[in-house]
Design an enzyme around this catalytic site. Structure first.
Site, PDB file in Angstrom:
ATOM      1  N   ASP A 171      -5.755   2.353  -3.867  1.00 24.92           N
ATOM      2  CA  ASP A 171      -7.206   2.388  -3.352  1.00 24.92           C
ATOM      3  C   ASP A 171      -7.339   3.620  -2.633  1.00 24.92           C
ATOM      4  O   ASP A 171      -8.809   4.176  -2.260  1.00 24.92           O
ATOM      5  CB  ASP A 171      -7.393   1.043  -2.218  1.00 24.92           C
ATOM      6  CG  ASP A 171      -6.243   1.192  -1.229  1.00 24.92           C
ATOM      7  OD1 ASP A 171      -5.354   2.085  -1.163  1.00 24.92           O
ATOM      8  OD2 ASP A 171      -6.533   0.368  -0.138  1.00 24.92           O
TER       9      ASP A 171
ATOM     10  N   ASP B  81      -2.352   6.502  -3.687  1.00 21.67           N
ATOM     11  CA  ASP B  81      -1.205   5.508  -3.062  1.00 21.67           C
ATOM     12  C   ASP B  81      -0.575   4.379  -4.103  1.00 21.67           C
ATOM     13  O   ASP B  81      -1.233   4.233  -5.075  1.00 21.67           O
ATOM     14  CB  ASP B  81      -1.597   5.154  -1.632  1.00 21.67           C
ATOM     15  CG  ASP B  81      -2.495   4.024  -1.635  1.00 21.67           C
ATOM     16  OD1 ASP B  81      -3.211   3.601  -2.618  1.00 21.67           O
ATOM     17  OD2 ASP B  81      -2.909   3.358  -0.592  1.00 21.67           O
TER      18      ASP B  81
ATOM     19  N   ASP C  92      -1.133   1.156  -4.372  1.00 19.74           N
ATOM     20  CA  ASP C  92      -2.129   0.466  -4.785  1.00 19.74           C
ATOM     21  C   ASP C  92      -3.484   1.094  -5.165  1.00 19.74           C
ATOM     22  O   ASP C  92      -4.299   0.225  -5.372  1.00 19.74           O
ATOM     23  CB  ASP C  92      -2.331  -0.873  -3.787  1.00 19.74           C
ATOM     24  CG  ASP C  92      -3.071  -0.392  -2.710  1.00 19.74           C
ATOM     25  OD1 ASP C  92      -2.864   0.666  -2.202  1.00 19.74           O
ATOM     26  OD2 ASP C  92      -3.691  -1.234  -1.986  1.00 19.74           O
TER      27      ASP C  92
ATOM     28  N   SER D  69       0.794  -1.215   0.062  1.00 23.69           N
ATOM     29  CA  SER D  69       0.017   0.146   0.079  1.00 23.69           C
ATOM     30  C   SER D  69       0.828   1.420   0.094  1.00 23.69           C
ATOM     31  O   SER D  69       1.668   1.519  -1.128  1.00 23.69           O
ATOM     32  CB  SER D  69      -0.725   0.023   1.103  1.00 23.69           C
ATOM     33  OG  SER D  69      -2.068   0.976   1.308  1.00 23.69           O
TER      34      SER D  69
END
Ligand code: MG
Length: 456
Positions: free
Chosen positions: A244, A240, A242, A98
């Site tokens: 999300d 970010d 990833d 993440s």
């Protein structure tokens, strides 16, 4: 964080040090053991250079336990989560750390609906991994490996399906996007182009060489703020690694604060449909004010995406999310989704015809203060009891003790909770002005000091 972190959110560690191929393979075996032979999962990864090796190791562990694995390649977390439903599989795995820096990587395990595991499932997986007793199958019963490259395209299609693309497209917004060389690079420009935007894409190579710390917070987004200003853009978006979470910069190049991503999305959705909103106990009460205006309510849940999603489904909420820039739209996929947030904010601007800073001004502003301090083992319960006692004279205050303690007053709140992952407590407060927020934090800090006998 030097040791391997195994929490409800998954596994996280330093690649080659605490997070090795063997650890990854063992977790693949453990997840496969938990699911059972004959089941199927999808696996995707963010853009970190360590991703392919870790993905291969996890896949090998899953195949060894007779689980079939479909590889999705480099994908955003919401796109990977969406594919659990599209392919009707029994779970999912995402190789991502993440917002952590490049030397980290992690493994996140998903339920069949795409959301991360519940606390109970995560504890079960951890105990299987710790036992080292994996249900490996004979060679002829190994799982089958396949590949599917449609995740990003399907995700973009599903996000566009809930938008009024014509209205957004007619505005021809100029947008600066910072994907931090993460998984968002792959499909976010396609989403923006389908929404008729002129896109200036910063850090656009999905190679995991993060141009700045990937956490989308103010100190990491100076390049984005400058680019919005220099290009005269209508808005700036930061994802970010990833993709999300999403943070937003207004047309003046000002970082508006990550709490506004959910607030603006909620304001937009509530302008279209009436319904309740689920969020965790640490999220700004801007959402409560917006819900109250629409005669709806906010369902508060313990921290953790799986808890927020469970609250969202239990109470039939129309939207959910977290203050750190996470918007969850159940019509697309029940995980935090920066693509949804981008589309909603652009449509909100297009429909109202006003600038982002003007939209922000329409939302009641608060000052939120977050502090952390050491928490001796076992002390948190006593601190919570003492805090509850200290505020008990305020009869109108509402108390929520589902995750630490949060006390809500008319226009402010204060909370104290122990971290799930570190030996610390977090004391937070939010109030219309900084002085009131500081006073609330100071009061609870003093209680904590008295209880633990520790000074700063
Ligand atoms: Mg993330």
């Amino acid at each position: 964080m030097d040791r391997l972190m195994v929490t409800v959110s998954g596994v996280r560690g330093v690649v080659g040090s605490t997070l090795t191929s063997q650890v990854a393979r063992d977790f693949g075996c453990a997840f496969g053991t938990m699911l059972g032979a004959g089941k199927s999962v999808v696996i995707g990864r963010d853009s970190r250079p360590s991703g392919p090796d870790l993905q291969q190791a996890i896949t090998a562990g899953l195949l060894d336990t007779g689980v079939n694995v479909t590889s999705l390649g480099v994908v955003s977390t919401p796109a990977a989560a969406l594919m659990t439903g599209k392919l009707a599989v029994d779970g999912g795995v995402i190789v991502t750390a993440s917002h952590n820096p490049r030397q980290y990587n992690g493994i996140k395990f998903l339920q069949p609906i795409g959301t991360g595991l519940t606390g109970r499932e995560a504890m079960k997986l951890k105990s299987i991994w710790e036992s080292g007793e994996f249900a490996q199958v004979r060679d002829d019963a190994r799982g089958i490996e396949s590949r599917d490259d449609t995740a990003e395209q399907r995700h973009v299609e599903d996000v566009l399906a809930i938008c009024d693309t014509e209205t957004v497209t007619s505005k021809r917004f100029k947008v600066v996007l910072d994907s931090v060389n993460g998984a968002g690079c792959v499909a976010t420009p396609a989403l923006l182009e389908k929404l008729g935007c002129q896109v200036i894409h910063l850090n656009a190579e999905p190679d995991g060489n993060f141009a700045h710390d990937p956490e989308p917070i103010e100190e990491n987004l100076t390049e984005l703020c400058d680019a919005v200003r220099d290009n005269g853009a209508a808005i700036g978006f930061a994802q970010d690694a990833d993709a999300d979470r999403l943070a937003i910069v207004d047309e003046n190049g000002r970082f508006i604060g990550e709490e506004y991503t959910l607030a603006l999305s909620a304001a937009f959705v509530l302008s279209k449909r009436k319904g309740d909103i689920a969020t965790n106990l640490s999220t700004s009460r801007m959402v409560d004010d917006l819900a109250a205006r629409a005669e709806c309510k906010v369902v508060r849940t313990p921290t953790g995406e799986a808890n927020v999603v469970a609250g969202m489904f239990a109470e039939n909420c129309i939207l959910a999310g977290e203050g750190g820039g996470g918007v969850i739209e159940p019509l697309v996929v029940p995980v935090r989704d920066s693509f949804v947030a981008i589309a909603y904010v652009l449509q909100y601007m297009a429909e109202t015809g006003i600038t982002l800073s003007e939209l922000v001004e329409q939302i009641p502003a608060y000052v939120m203060l977050k502090t952390r301090r050491p928490c001796p083992e076992g002390a948190i319960e006593r601190i919570i009891d003492a805090t509850r006692e200290a505020f008990s004279y305020q009869l109108e205050a509402r108390v929520n003790d589902s995750d630490g303690l949060r006390i809500d007053f008319d226009d402010a709140w204060v909370s104290v909770r122990a971290s799930n992952t570190e030996p610390i407590m977090r004391i937070m407060a939010e109030a219309p002005d900084a002085g009131d927020a500081e006073a609330l934090v100071a009061e609870v800090t003093e209680i904590a000091e008295t209880v633990t006998g520790l000074e700063e």
